[in-house]
Design an enzyme around this catalytic site. Structure first.
Site, PDB file in Angstrom:
ATOM      1  N   ASN A  15      33.641  41.177  43.163  1.00 22.28           N
ATOM      2  CA  ASN A  15      33.651  42.261  42.180  1.00 22.28           C
ATOM      3  C   ASN A  15      32.400  43.153  42.282  1.00 22.28           C
ATOM      4  OD1 ASN A  15      34.719  43.802  39.982  1.00 22.28           O
ATOM      5  ND2 ASN A  15      35.767  41.960  39.309  1.00 22.28           N
ATOM      6  N   ARG A  16      32.128  43.938  41.254  1.00 20.35           N
ATOM      7  CA  ARG A  16      31.154  45.038  41.393  1.00 20.35           C
ATOM      8  C   ARG A  16      29.772  44.727  40.805  1.00 20.35           C
ATOM      9  NH1 ARG A  16      36.226  46.699  40.865  1.00 20.35           N
ATOM     10  NH2 ARG A  16      36.909  48.362  42.252  1.00 20.35           N
ATOM     11  N   HIS A  36      32.445  43.412  46.258  1.00 19.37           N
ATOM     12  CA  HIS A  36      32.870  42.285  47.103  1.00 19.37           C
ATOM     13  C   HIS A  36      31.895  41.964  48.245  1.00 19.37           C
ATOM     14  CE1 HIS A  36      36.368  42.026  44.754  1.00 19.37           C
ATOM     15  NE2 HIS A  36      37.175  42.808  45.410  1.00 19.37           N
ATOM     16  N   HIS A  52      40.485  36.283  47.745  1.00 14.16           N
ATOM     17  CA  HIS A  52      41.155  37.557  47.448  1.00 14.16           C
ATOM     18  C   HIS A  52      42.580  37.623  48.015  1.00 14.16           C
ATOM     19  CE1 HIS A  52      41.402  41.801  46.437  1.00 14.16           C
ATOM     20  NE2 HIS A  52      40.173  41.774  45.970  1.00 14.16           N
ATOM     21  N   SER A  53      43.379  36.586  47.768  1.00  9.79           N
ATOM     22  CA  SER A  53      44.778  36.637  48.227  1.00  9.79           C
ATOM     23  C   SER A  53      45.605  37.548  47.341  1.00  9.79           C
ATOM     24  CB  SER A  53      45.396  35.232  48.222  1.00  9.79           C
ATOM     25  OG  SER A  53      44.951  34.526  49.355  1.00  9.79           O
ATOM     26  N   TYR A  54      46.518  38.261  47.990  1.00 11.96           N
ATOM     27  CA  TYR A  54      47.504  39.095  47.281  1.00 11.96           C
ATOM     28  C   TYR A  54      48.817  38.331  47.335  1.00 11.96           C
ATOM     29  CZ  TYR A  54      44.581  43.325  47.701  1.00 11.96           C
ATOM     30  OH  TYR A  54      43.579  44.253  47.621  1.00 11.96           O
ATOM     31  N   ASP A  66      43.280  46.104  36.619  1.00 15.44           N
ATOM     32  CA  ASP A  66      42.201  45.830  37.576  1.00 15.44           C
ATOM     33  C   ASP A  66      40.992  45.453  36.721  1.00 15.44           C
ATOM     34  OD1 ASP A  66      40.566  45.617  39.739  1.00 15.44           O
ATOM     35  OD2 ASP A  66      40.743  47.694  40.416  1.00 15.44           O
ATOM     36  N   GLN A 108      39.804  37.954  37.561  1.00 24.79           N
ATOM     37  CA  GLN A 108      40.165  39.361  37.757  1.00 24.79           C
ATOM     38  C   GLN A 108      41.648  39.397  38.100  1.00 24.79           C
ATOM     39  OE1 GLN A 108      37.954  41.977  37.571  1.00 24.79           O
ATOM     40  NE2 GLN A 108      39.029  43.684  38.538  1.00 24.79           N
ATOM     41  N   GLU A 153      41.718  36.576  40.919  1.00 23.66           N
ATOM     42  CA  GLU A 153      40.437  36.222  41.538  1.00 23.66           C
ATOM     43  C   GLU A 153      39.558  35.521  40.504  1.00 23.66           C
ATOM     44  OE1 GLU A 153      38.907  40.098  42.989  1.00 23.66           O
ATOM     45  OE2 GLU A 153      40.968  40.716  42.722  1.00 23.66           O
TER      46      GLU A 153
HETATM   47  C1  GLA Z   1      39.364  44.120  43.669  1.00 21.15           C
HETATM   48  C2  GLA Z   1      38.901  45.266  42.871  1.00 21.15           C
HETATM   49  C3  GLA Z   1      39.815  46.432  43.047  1.00 21.15           C
HETATM   50  C4  GLA Z   1      39.975  46.762  44.505  1.00 21.15           C
HETATM   51  C5  GLA Z   1      40.451  45.551  45.244  1.00 21.15           C
HETATM   52  C6  GLA Z   1      40.507  45.805  46.715  1.00 21.15           C
HETATM   53  O1  GLA Z   1      40.277  43.359  43.064  1.00 21.15           O
HETATM   54  O2  GLA Z   1      38.714  44.976  41.521  1.00 21.15           O
HETATM   55  O3  GLA Z   1      39.333  47.543  42.340  1.00 21.15           O
HETATM   56  O4  GLA Z   1      38.758  47.200  45.026  1.00 21.15           O
HETATM   57  O5  GLA Z   1      39.628  44.466  45.006  1.00 21.15           O
HETATM   58  O6  GLA Z   1      41.144  46.985  47.043  1.00 21.15           O
END
Ligand code: GLA
Length: 393
Positions: free
Chosen positions: A121-122, A147, A221-223, A293, A330, A358
């Protein structure tokens, strides 16, 4: 190991005798195939996944359990490249977005399946202070650090070793992040273990030590798309998140510091709710995230493994439950996926065709004193665990 081998022999012996009885009785072949399935053994296989642009060889480890569930992890980024899970009719399909080639993972991509470090995250403006000393990190999300930075753990080749028991297969990945890598202090030794069990659990355990005071917040960070069909969106998945509060964000997706009650808002997932039900509602926070998000503050006690979230796809019957000892999660609904990246299946990944859960500490924690600490000191052991539990219903 001895016990493991012994039980394999027993399983094999049972299979042979059963098959021969079947033959004498003249029963159908399918019956013996079903039996063969139940005694399928746990395996780990290793194959090449190519070499990086810098000519470093990358391996793909395939962990398989006795139900036929399978996870492929590549040593580049510790990426879960595929995760094959049975549906309610025992059909095994891939449920995570990703790519078929290493070259594609090396190009800019939204962290598909990757291990994220040093900070999931940020971090606002890529800056934080420890003991009065300011550190400046690489920025890669407008003015913010995201990240772990452009050369974060998702782009490193990890060292791998295997572990196997009768009912589980593990891959241990390790990486030494050198002092000041991406701007972070301390030589950091990180170990991440993926374990696939016969209960269809995929556990991710993180540990780390440092030789200088630093900050750390690792995640995966799996989708997921539980339908197994990546041409479909995830908007009809039912999601629950065990959280009374979430962290509203500013225009650059940095938490404002407020812990906001989810009651009566589209952020209330305490009861199962379709992702798409309120995602497009007129809500300032949803507009900022272009969908979900955001980071939810989990109700479980910090430090204890507890249920965090679940997702269910009715059509396939696949259920994913997430357990963690992290204080937050997240939930990201693939809002930036825009149909430009090639799918492992046919076509490309469209808008909201995957979601991430996440597990982590709160974003921007190094700058927000009221958030749980992410500081790691020399002599301390960083420990974090998350379990992705699969079932059908
Ligand atoms: C995270 C962030 C999103 C985005 C994704 C990757 O989950 O919170 O804003 O940056 O990763 O695209």
């Amino acid at each position: 190991m001895k016990l493991f081998k012994k039980s394999l022999y027993i399983a094999a012996a049972m299979l042979v005798s059963f098959v021969s009885v079947q033959c004498k009785d003249g029963k159908k072949k399918e019956t013996s195939t079903e039996v063969a399935k139940t005694v399928e053994e746990v395996t780990i296989t290793k194959e090449s996944f190519g070499t990086t642009e810098d000519h470093i060889p990358v391996e793909n480890y395939i962990l398989k359990n006795s139900n036929g569930m399978e996870v492929s992890v590549i040593t580049y980024g510790g990426i879960i490249q595929s995760l094959k899970v049975p549906n309610k009719n025992q059909v095994i399909e891939d449920v995570v977005l990703g790519f078929n080639s290493l070259a594609q993972y090396e190009k800019p991509n939204p962290y598909f399946g990757a291990l994220i470090g040093r900070f999931g995250n940020r971090i606002a403006k890529g800056k934080f202070s420890l003991d009065g000393k300011e550190y400046t990190l690489a920025t890669n999300d407008g003015e913010n650090h995201l990240h772990g930075g452009p050369e974060g753990f998702h782009r490193k080749v990890w060292t791998a070793s295997e572990k196997q028991t009768e009912h589980s297969a593990s891959l241990v990945l390790s990486y030494l992040s050198k002092d000041m890598e991406e701007g972070y202090p301390g030589n950091l030794k990180v170990e991440v273990t993926y374990t696939l069990t016969d209960k269809n659990d995929l556990a991710v355990s993180y540990s780390a030590t440092t030789d200088k005071k630093t900050v750390l917040n690792l995640t995966q960070h799996s989708y997921f798309n539980l339908s197994g069909d990546f041409s479909k969106t995830i908007l009809d998945h039912d999601v629950t998140i065990d959280a009374d509060k979430y962290l509203p964000v500013d225009a650059t997706l940095i938490p404002t510091g407020e812990l906001r009650d989810v009651t009566g808002t589209p952020f209330d997932f305490r009861e199962a709710k379709q992702v798409g039900k309120e995602i497009n509602s007129d809500n300032e926070q949803l507009k900022r995230g272009l969908g979900y998000d955001h980071c939810w503050v989990l109700n479980g006690k910090e430090g204890e493994i507890a249920f965090a979230a679940s997702a269910y796809d009715k059509a396939s019957g696949r259920m994913l439950e997430v357990y963690t000892n992290e204080p937050a999660i997240q939930f990201y609904t693939g809002n930036f996926l825009d149909g430009t990246l090639p799918s492992k299946q046919e076509g490309t990944y469209g808008h909201r065709t995957g979601f991430c859960l996440e597990t982590q500490h709160y974003p921007d924690s190094p700058n927000q004193k009221d958030f749980p600490s992410v500081v790691l000191e020399p002599g301390q052991n960083y420990k974090s665990s998350t379990v992705f539990k699969f079932s059908v219903k």
